[in-house]
Design an enzyme around this catalytic site. Structure first.
Site, mmCIF file in Angstrom:
data_model
loop_
_atom_site.group_PDB
_atom_site.id
_atom_site.type_symbol
_atom_site.label_atom_id
_atom_site.label_comp_id
_atom_site.label_asym_id
_atom_site.label_seq_id
_atom_site.Cartn_x
_atom_site.Cartn_y
_atom_site.Cartn_z
ATOM 1 C CE LYS A 80 -3.914 1.999 2.631
ATOM 2 N NZ LYS A 80 -4.740 1.854 3.857
ATOM 3 C CB SER A 155 -8.239 3.506 2.914
ATOM 4 O OG SER A 155 -7.352 2.972 3.885
ATOM 5 C CB SER A 179 -8.277 0.659 5.839
ATOM 6 O OG SER A 179 -9.064 1.802 5.710
HETATM 7 N N1 GLN Z 1 -13.093 3.873 6.595
HETATM 8 C C1 GLN Z 1 -12.422 4.343 7.772
HETATM 9 C C2 GLN Z 1 -12.056 5.792 7.626
HETATM 10 O O1 GLN Z 1 -12.369 6.342 6.628
HETATM 11 C C3 GLN Z 1 -11.245 3.490 8.086
HETATM 12 C C4 GLN Z 1 -10.034 3.876 7.324
HETATM 13 C C5 GLN Z 1 -8.843 3.054 7.685
HETATM 14 O O2 GLN Z 1 -8.933 2.025 8.354
HETATM 15 N N2 GLN Z 1 -7.706 3.556 7.289
HETATM 16 O O3 GLN Z 1 -11.480 6.390 8.472
#
Ligand code: GLN
Length: 497
Positions: A80, A155, A179
């Site tokens: 990532k 994400s 994420s």
């Molecule tokens: N969807 C969550 C957010 O937008 C989690 C994101 C993540 O785990 N990086 O914060």
């Protein structure tokens, strides 16, 4: 025989060891696969073809010289784009870091290099890991290989899609509120958020430091054990790193769940979850029962406050962490002629960040400002303690808990992007594990209308071996994890050799 890109790490590693295939061939097969499907999937921000090929040649050379190599040697992996890679652009899918190349490697990268894994490239993500669909990338959305009209979740959507489409054998993501697990669920991959502190965060570009944790995507529980073996462990460069011995994760895969106590939290089986998702999770519970697990109900009464607490704490920490992007030290700087220093910084931050990142910074700065701190931030931290206590008491009675990973299957690109609240609600089942620091794994549980459904297993701090054991036993009784997306190609089969 299966194509090389369809193999699991465990299978490929055995073929490499017996020298039936070479690391160069395996890497080439994945680079060709990337060339074939990437036009549709768009999982990668950067493909490091030359470096990958060079590293693979090195592995083959070492092996021919008789070197003892571990199971990840020669295995092509995607990373990532929030994890710092020395000499390779690390963008966080943001205009702010579009041209940033770190002068150092994250600790996880050092560990993967030591294991002689091959990095294929850096994967797309929601900007600075804020989002649940990978649509917040400043560059392009990533598509779900199971249905190109749908998001792979987020994400870490690029990493999830890369593994699901056979573009990489495994990938690393980061999980702050879900994420890794949520995109894992939406793409039929095995996805783990380790216990907070189990994997070093050194070199992980920070979003919300008290919640962030790096975790892998794989296509089997056994492969997950191999990835964790390589990346887990104490790091003096991360002050929150846990100084505890790393168990042998593969040894945890006994194939047996007889007598294990698995709890079903009633608050995770409420309205709002799609019936098709619920049916898959209920079926998975039946499967585990038939394998001898003892399943009982439990309660995590503060679950309903999790999303609200998270969306105070995560933005608060993000507003502090992202203050460093001021256009002075590194990253994007505005070329607009500006009057004062403040004008210059506002120009830079206004143009360098996308709208979701700005929304989070504003929410966080507001929640931390004097007069609101006690009402919002402090309150949210108290809720966090209550959620942690819920888990503490549940784990007195149960070895692990089971739930859906996400309330829905993969949703359409564009479906939720205009409604941040709908997007935030997607994290309802994953957020509590981050707030309390415990570990969580999403495993392929079955399908609803042809789309993958993830089943989440939650374990106590350092309970990863238990989660891997359950996931592995489930895999042996089912074949959902073996099913790969029929990713449509844009190019004809790779070049001939
Ligand atoms: N969807 C969550 C957010 O937008 C989690 C994101 C993540 O785990 N990086 O914060």
């Amino acid at each position: 025989m299966a194509e090389l890109w369809q193999l699991t790490i465990s299978e490929a590693s055995e073929l490499l060891r017996r020298r039936e295939i070479s690391a160069v061939e395996l890497t080439r097969a994945h680079l060709d696969r990337i060339e074939q499907v990437e036009g549709n999937v768009r999982a990668f921000v950067t493909v490091t073809e030359a470096e990958a090929t060079r590293e693979a040649e090195q592995v083959d050379r070492l092996r021919s010289e008789g070197a003892e190599l571990g199971p990840l040697a020669g295995i092509p992996i995607a990373i990532k784009d929030v994890i710092s890679t020395k000499g390779v652009r690390t963008t966080c899918s943001s205009r702010m870091l579009e041209h940033y190349t770190p002068p150092f490697d994250a600790t996880v990268m050092n560990r993967l290099h030591d294991a002689r894994a091959i990095m294929l490239g850096k994967t797309n993500m929601d900007e600075f890991a804020m989002g649940s669909s990978t649509e917040n990338s400043a560059f392009f959305p990533t598509r779900n290989p199971w249905d190109l009209e749908r998001t792979p979740g987020g994400s870490s959507g690029g990493s999830a899609s890369a593994v699901a489409a056979g573009e990489a054998m495994a990938a690393l993501g980061s999980d702050t509120g879900g994420s890794v697990r949520q995109p894992g669920a939406l793409t039929n991959t095995v996805a783990l958020k380790p216990t907070y502190g189990r994997v070093s965060r050194f070199g992980l570009i920070a979003f919300a430091s008290s919640l962030d944790q790096i975790g892998p995507f794989t296509r089997s529980a056994r492969d997950m054990a191999l990835m964790m073996q390589a990346i887990a462990g104490y790091d003096r460069l991360d002050s929150t790193s846990i100084n505890a011995p790393v168990p042998n994760y593969a040894e945890a895969l006994t194939g047996d769940v007889k007598g294990l106590r698995i709890g079903v939290p009633s608050e995770y089986f409420v309205e709002g979850t799609e019936p098709g998702v619920r049916a898959v999770v209920e079926q998975a519970i039946e499967t585990l029962k038939s394998l001898g697990a003892e399943v009982g109900e439990c309660s995590l009464p503060h679950t309903r406050y999790g999303v609200a607490a998270y969306y105070i704490i995560a933005p608060a920490e993000c507003s502090a962490n992202l203050a460093r992007y001021d256009g002075v030290k590194y990253g994007f700087s505005s070329k607009q002629p500006a009057g004062s220093l403040i004008d210059y910084m506002s120009e830079t931050r206004g143009a360098g960040f996308g709208s979701e990142v700005k929304r989070r910074i504003m929410l966080g700065a507001y929640a931390l400002s004097s007069g609101y701190y006690d009402a919002y931030y402090l309150k949210a931290e108290k809720v966090r303690t209550l959620i942690k206590r819920d888990f503490d008491s549940a784990f007195e009675r149960f070895d692990a808990l089971i739930s859906p990973t996400s309330p829905s299957v993969a949703f359409k690109i564009g479906e939720k992007i205009a409604d941040p609240y709908a997007m935030y609600l997607n994290d309802v089942f994953t957020i509590p594990a981050n707030l309390s620091g415990i570990c969580g794994l999403s495993m392929p549980g079955g399908f609803s209308d042809g789309l993958p459904v993830g089943v989440q297993l939650l374990g106590p701090a350092l309970g990863e071996p238990m989660l891997l054991r359950i996931a592995d036993a489930f895999e042996q009784a089912t074949d959902y994890h073996k099913q790969m997306a029929a990713t449509p190609s844009t190019k004809k089969k790779g070049r001939s050799r």
